[in-house]
Scaffold this motif. Sequence first.
Motif, PDB file in Angstrom:
ATOM      1  N   SER A 177      42.551  43.400  35.471  1.00  0.00           N
ATOM      2  CA  SER A 177      41.623  42.549  34.714  1.00  0.00           C
ATOM      3  C   SER A 177      41.816  41.065  34.970  1.00  0.00           C
ATOM      4  O   SER A 177      40.994  40.263  34.562  1.00  0.00           O
ATOM      5  CB  SER A 177      41.823  42.802  33.226  1.00  0.00           C
ATOM      6  N   SER A 178      42.945  40.692  35.591  1.00  0.00           N
ATOM      7  CA  SER A 178      43.295  39.290  35.823  1.00  0.00           C
ATOM      8  C   SER A 178      43.729  38.580  34.537  1.00  0.00           C
ATOM      9  O   SER A 178      43.826  37.360  34.491  1.00  0.00           O
ATOM     10  CB  SER A 178      42.118  38.548  36.479  1.00  0.00           C
ATOM     11  N   TYR A 179      44.011  39.343  33.483  1.00  0.00           N
ATOM     12  CA  TYR A 179      44.479  38.768  32.217  1.00  0.00           C
ATOM     13  C   TYR A 179      45.845  38.117  32.438  1.00  0.00           C
ATOM     14  O   TYR A 179      46.756  38.739  32.981  1.00  0.00           O
ATOM     15  CB  TYR A 179      44.570  39.888  31.174  1.00  0.00           C
ATOM     16  N   LEU A 180      45.959  36.865  32.010  1.00  0.00           N
ATOM     17  CA  LEU A 180      47.203  36.110  32.187  1.00  0.00           C
ATOM     18  C   LEU A 180      48.010  36.190  30.893  1.00  0.00           C
ATOM     19  O   LEU A 180      47.605  35.632  29.866  1.00  0.00           O
ATOM     20  CB  LEU A 180      46.858  34.658  32.547  1.00  0.00           C
ATOM     21  N   GLN A 181      49.133  36.903  30.943  1.00  0.00           N
ATOM     22  CA  GLN A 181      49.941  37.075  29.725  1.00  0.00           C
ATOM     23  C   GLN A 181      50.718  35.793  29.419  1.00  0.00           C
ATOM     24  O   GLN A 181      51.022  35.013  30.323  1.00  0.00           O
ATOM     25  CB  GLN A 181      50.912  38.239  29.908  1.00  0.00           C
ATOM     26  N   SER A 326      27.882  41.574  34.151  1.00  0.00           N
ATOM     27  CA  SER A 326      28.931  41.466  33.136  1.00  0.00           C
ATOM     28  C   SER A 326      30.236  41.101  33.845  1.00  0.00           C
ATOM     29  O   SER A 326      30.452  41.473  35.006  1.00  0.00           O
ATOM     30  CB  SER A 326      29.086  42.785  32.381  1.00  0.00           C
ATOM     31  N   LEU A 327      31.092  40.365  33.132  1.00  0.00           N
ATOM     32  CA  LEU A 327      32.337  39.863  33.740  1.00  0.00           C
ATOM     33  C   LEU A 327      33.489  40.188  32.799  1.00  0.00           C
ATOM     34  O   LEU A 327      33.824  39.407  31.911  1.00  0.00           O
ATOM     35  CB  LEU A 327      32.204  38.357  33.978  1.00  0.00           C
ATOM     36  N   PRO A 328      34.099  41.369  32.985  1.00  0.00           N
ATOM     37  CA  PRO A 328      35.115  41.819  32.025  1.00  0.00           C
ATOM     38  C   PRO A 328      36.396  40.978  31.982  1.00  0.00           C
ATOM     39  O   PRO A 328      37.080  40.974  30.967  1.00  0.00           O
ATOM     40  CB  PRO A 328      35.448  43.241  32.491  1.00  0.00           C
ATOM     41  N   SER A 329      36.747  40.277  33.059  1.00  0.00           N
ATOM     42  CA  SER A 329      38.007  39.508  33.016  1.00  0.00           C
ATOM     43  C   SER A 329      37.889  38.407  31.958  1.00  0.00           C
ATOM     44  O   SER A 329      36.782  38.014  31.599  1.00  0.00           O
ATOM     45  CB  SER A 329      38.343  38.924  34.393  1.00  0.00           C
ATOM     46  N   GLY A 343      31.638  43.583  36.442  1.00  0.00           N
ATOM     47  CA  GLY A 343      31.393  44.943  35.944  1.00  0.00           C
ATOM     48  C   GLY A 343      30.209  45.589  36.662  1.00  0.00           C
ATOM     49  O   GLY A 343      29.241  44.916  37.009  1.00  0.00           O
ATOM     50  N   LEU A 344      30.334  46.886  36.904  1.00  0.00           N
ATOM     51  CA  LEU A 344      29.211  47.623  37.481  1.00  0.00           C
ATOM     52  C   LEU A 344      28.659  48.565  36.418  1.00  0.00           C
ATOM     53  O   LEU A 344      29.354  48.903  35.451  1.00  0.00           O
ATOM     54  CB  LEU A 344      29.671  48.422  38.707  1.00  0.00           C
ATOM     55  N   GLY A 369      37.544  51.394  36.339  1.00  0.00           N
ATOM     56  CA  GLY A 369      37.729  50.816  35.006  1.00  0.00           C
ATOM     57  C   GLY A 369      37.749  49.300  34.998  1.00  0.00           C
ATOM     58  O   GLY A 369      37.796  48.682  33.933  1.00  0.00           O
ATOM     59  N   ALA A 370      37.747  48.686  36.158  1.00  0.00           N
ATOM     60  CA  ALA A 370      37.811  47.220  36.212  1.00  0.00           C
ATOM     61  C   ALA A 370      36.556  46.622  36.842  1.00  0.00           C
ATOM     62  O   ALA A 370      36.132  45.533  36.502  1.00  0.00           O
ATOM     63  CB  ALA A 370      39.034  46.777  37.006  1.00  0.00           C
ATOM     64  N   GLY A 371      35.950  47.320  37.779  1.00  0.00           N
ATOM     65  CA  GLY A 371      34.798  46.789  38.509  1.00  0.00           C
ATOM     66  C   GLY A 371      35.221  46.188  39.829  1.00  0.00           C
ATOM     67  O   GLY A 371      36.299  46.502  40.361  1.00  0.00           O
ATOM     68  N   LEU A 372      34.379  45.311  40.366  1.00  0.00           N
ATOM     69  CA  LEU A 372      34.714  44.633  41.618  1.00  0.00           C
ATOM     70  C   LEU A 372      35.710  43.523  41.301  1.00  0.00           C
ATOM     71  O   LEU A 372      35.569  42.817  40.300  1.00  0.00           O
ATOM     72  CB  LEU A 372      33.457  44.011  42.242  1.00  0.00           C
ATOM     73  N   ARG A 373      36.724  43.391  42.145  1.00  0.00           N
ATOM     74  CA  ARG A 373      37.657  42.266  41.979  1.00  0.00           C
ATOM     75  C   ARG A 373      37.332  41.228  43.053  1.00  0.00           C
ATOM     76  O   ARG A 373      37.222  41.563  44.238  1.00  0.00           O
ATOM     77  CB  ARG A 373      39.107  42.738  42.126  1.00  0.00           C
ATOM     78  N   VAL A 374      37.212  39.982  42.600  1.00  0.00           N
ATOM     79  CA  VAL A 374      36.747  38.911  43.492  1.00  0.00           C
ATOM     80  C   VAL A 374      37.702  37.720  43.366  1.00  0.00           C
ATOM     81  O   VAL A 374      37.938  37.243  42.257  1.00  0.00           O
ATOM     82  CB  VAL A 374      35.324  38.456  43.072  1.00  0.00           C
TER      83      VAL A 374
END
Length: 411
Positions: A177-181, A326-329, A343-344, A369-374
């Motif tokens: 997801s690219s979530y930064l903890q 949609s942009l889940p990150s 998101g797809l 579960g994440a979609g395309l990563r760019v």
Amino acid sequence: MTPDASRASVDESPDVFAERWRGRFPILASTTYLVTHSLGAMPGTVYDKLRAYADQWATRGVRAWAEGWWDSPITVGNSLARIMNAPEGSVAMHQNVSTIEAIVASALTFPPERNKVVYTSLNFPTNMYVWEGYRRLGAEICVVESEDGVGVPTERLLAAIDERTRVVPVSHVLFKSSYLQDAAAICARAREVGALVLLDTYQSLGTVPVDVQELGVDMICGGSVKWLCGGPGAAYLYVRPDLLRALEPLVTGWAAHAAPFAFESGPQRFAQGARRLLNGSPAVPALLAATAGYEIIREVGVDAIRAHSIHLTEWLRGELSARGFSLPSPADPERRGGTLTVGLRQDEHGPAWVAALERRGILVDHRPGAGLRVSPHFYTRLDELAHFAETLSELRRTRSWAEHAGGTKAY
Ligand SMILES: Cc1ncc(COP(=O)(O)O)c(C=O)c1O
């Protein structure tokens, strides 16, 4: 001029900034390269590094071991240490993160009063596989579940870290997801209760500033494949110097011995410094090749890379959201690494999109579960992102991605 003195100004336009570096990466001449979260573009100087390695082997033969090869896990570690503000001699190089997690785990004990291993359900799976195995030796694995598949609220992770926690092996930036903890909060909580943190910075180092001394983090690991543009086979393990003195991994070998060339028999007698974390002979060509990436990352400067990355990912987020994607990150760039996920829809087949984009010269990837990563990096221009956004719209409008359904690309 020292590398750091040539750092780019974060004020110049993103395209001027990117243009300064692009010529150093051969693949950028032929593709729109947006897949750095998987494999960073190769710097042209890798050819020089590998040629120098081959020349040394060809002309110096066995003498090469004493002329740099044997010491390469530590000298290459020192080159990387500067990117994370680690002291000299505190970073050891290995082949991959899986090995490193196994080395660290083998240095710990899991008595009932201090046996918890705490991470989130979004950790990179290889790390879970290693720690799960330690149930056999008394570890209790505590997985903090994510409710949205993007991240875990920091408070929930902190609440799971208690006086029974031995170690918190977590990712800095989550790979899907690219979530930064919040690494600082995690380290502070662990310190408070006497637990150790092993922070996996594979998806952050090279695009998000990491300062091990400021964080006060116990251990850091990661590989060079992605944002460091260093290629495979060059993973790093940093250990806080005072903790380093106490670590005696069971996964060990003669390279970790205080006098390896004395060939003593019997139990291990550990070397001082990061050398004690080693095991057998190093993968010299991979380590030397990786320094090409570290050199250019240091030259560009991670603060400048981060500013460029936020500028580009924010632009792309605005553009794609205006186009109905949609942009889940995470929307907040402060909570996001260098990758944006797209998101797809349920009926849209991710691998087919990746193949359709590849056919059009654009490299990205897809995770279930994440979609395309760019991922734009410091070598990415805005017009490349504009071209990517336009291509995504076209693929959705025409459904021409469907021509590639059935493809089984794995990267
Ligand atoms: C966060 C993270 N950790 C670890 C890995 C890979 O681990 P290894 O070096 O064992 O292949 C990846 C690869 O994608 C990753 O994203």
